[in-house]
Design a protein around this motif. Structure first.
Motif, PDB file in Angstrom:
ATOM      1  N   LEU A  36       1.073  -1.554   0.189  1.00 42.33           N
ATOM      2  CA  LEU A  36      -0.053  -0.175   0.079  1.00 42.33           C
ATOM      3  C   LEU A  36       0.658   1.572   0.398  1.00 42.33           C
ATOM      4  O   LEU A  36       2.072   1.112   0.547  1.00 42.33           O
ATOM      5  N   PHE A  37       1.003   2.150  -0.626  1.00 40.83           N
ATOM      6  CA  PHE A  37       0.777   3.880  -1.018  1.00 40.83           C
ATOM      7  C   PHE A  37      -0.149   4.960  -0.807  1.00 40.83           C
ATOM      8  O   PHE A  37      -0.774   4.351  -1.108  1.00 40.83           O
ATOM      9  N   ILE A  38       0.692   5.153   0.341  1.00 43.80           N
ATOM     10  CA  ILE A  38      -0.573   7.014   0.526  1.00 43.80           C
ATOM     11  C   ILE A  38       0.413   8.391  -0.377  1.00 43.80           C
ATOM     12  O   ILE A  38       1.233   8.430   0.459  1.00 43.80           O
ATOM     13  N   ASP A  39      -0.373   8.140  -0.399  1.00 46.75           N
ATOM     14  CA  ASP A  39       0.370   9.586  -1.166  1.00 46.75           C
ATOM     15  C   ASP A  39       1.460   9.748  -1.851  1.00 46.75           C
ATOM     16  O   ASP A  39       2.760  10.603  -1.791  1.00 46.75           O
ATOM     17  N   GLY A  40       2.317   8.347  -2.090  1.00 48.03           N
ATOM     18  CA  GLY A  40       2.823   8.232  -3.125  1.00 48.03           C
ATOM     19  C   GLY A  40       4.059   7.361  -2.422  1.00 48.03           C
ATOM     20  O   GLY A  40       5.471   7.011  -2.360  1.00 48.03           O
ATOM     21  N   LEU A  41       3.738   7.364  -0.599  1.00 47.48           N
ATOM     22  CA  LEU A  41       4.838   6.709  -0.478  1.00 47.48           C
ATOM     23  C   LEU A  41       4.712   5.413   0.409  1.00 47.48           C
ATOM     24  O   LEU A  41       3.194   5.671   1.093  1.00 47.48           O
ATOM     25  N   ALA A  42       5.399   4.754   0.562  1.00 40.20           N
ATOM     26  CA  ALA A  42       5.098   2.918   1.041  1.00 40.20           C
ATOM     27  C   ALA A  42       4.378   3.732   2.285  1.00 40.20           C
ATOM     28  O   ALA A  42       4.663   4.287   3.425  1.00 40.20           O
ATOM     29  N   CYS A  43       3.172   2.760   2.823  1.00 43.03           N
ATOM     30  CA  CYS A  43       2.836   2.584   3.933  1.00 43.03           C
ATOM     31  C   CYS A  43       3.524   1.717   5.002  1.00 43.03           C
ATOM     32  O   CYS A  43       4.674   1.059   4.653  1.00 43.03           O
ATOM     33  N   CYS A  44       3.601   2.339   6.030  1.00 42.68           N
ATOM     34  CA  CYS A  44       4.765   2.272   7.327  1.00 42.68           C
ATOM     35  C   CYS A  44       3.982   0.749   7.900  1.00 42.68           C
ATOM     36  O   CYS A  44       5.246   0.232   8.833  1.00 42.68           O
ATOM     37  N   ASP A  45       3.551   0.449   7.553  1.00 34.29           N
ATOM     38  CA  ASP A  45       2.470  -1.497   8.448  1.00 34.29           C
ATOM     39  C   ASP A  45       2.388  -1.567   7.631  1.00 34.29           C
ATOM     40  O   ASP A  45       0.987  -1.836   6.567  1.00 34.29           O
ATOM     41  N   GLN A  46       3.144  -2.669   6.443  1.00 35.08           N
ATOM     42  CA  GLN A  46       1.811  -3.553   5.223  1.00 35.08           C
ATOM     43  C   GLN A  46       1.331  -4.531   6.002  1.00 35.08           C
ATOM     44  O   GLN A  46       0.551  -5.046   4.781  1.00 35.08           O
ATOM     45  N   LEU A  47       1.754  -4.668   6.889  1.00 34.17           N
ATOM     46  CA  LEU A  47       0.949  -6.218   7.231  1.00 34.17           C
ATOM     47  C   LEU A  47      -0.607  -5.503   7.659  1.00 34.17           C
ATOM     48  O   LEU A  47      -1.197  -6.680   7.421  1.00 34.17           O
ATOM     49  N   THR A  48      -1.101  -4.452   8.120  1.00 34.57           N
ATOM     50  CA  THR A  48      -1.919  -4.016   7.912  1.00 34.57           C
ATOM     51  C   THR A  48      -2.829  -3.975   7.208  1.00 34.57           C
ATOM     52  O   THR A  48      -3.596  -4.727   6.645  1.00 34.57           O
TER      53      THR A  48
END
Length: 90
Positions: A36-48
């Motif tokens: 998951l990417f939010i505003d172009g940045l990788a989400c810090c909690d990929q497990l969630t």
């Protein structure tokens, strides 16, 4: 197959991630374990993020090539988990 879920099953981080997807600036990679990417940045909690996808609360907006980023959307189950109305088909 997605699991049934409701707001009581979600922790604060999961609800916050769903709200970010609902905002419209999230993308998922097309794979069996989507990133998951939010505003172009990788989400810090990929497990969630992967858990939400596995539970059928978020999904890619369209079919894509493996690894390609596409817009992420809330499913009807994801909208219900946030107390939002389902999107009506046009």
């Amino acid at each position: 197959m997605p699991c049934e879920s409701n707001d009581a099953d979600l922790n604060h981080r999961e609800r916050a991630t769903l709200r970010a997807v609902a905002h419209g600036s999230a993308e998922l990679t097309s794979s069996c374990a989507p990133d998951l990417f939010i505003d172009g940045l990788a989400c810090c909690d990929q497990l969630t993020a992967r858990g939400l996808a596995r539970r059928g609360l978020i999904a890619p907006a369209r079919i894509a090539r493996r690894g390609q980023r596409v817009p992420a959307v809330l499913t009807d189950a994801g909208r219900a988990a946030l107390g939002l109305r389902p999107v009506l088909a046009a």
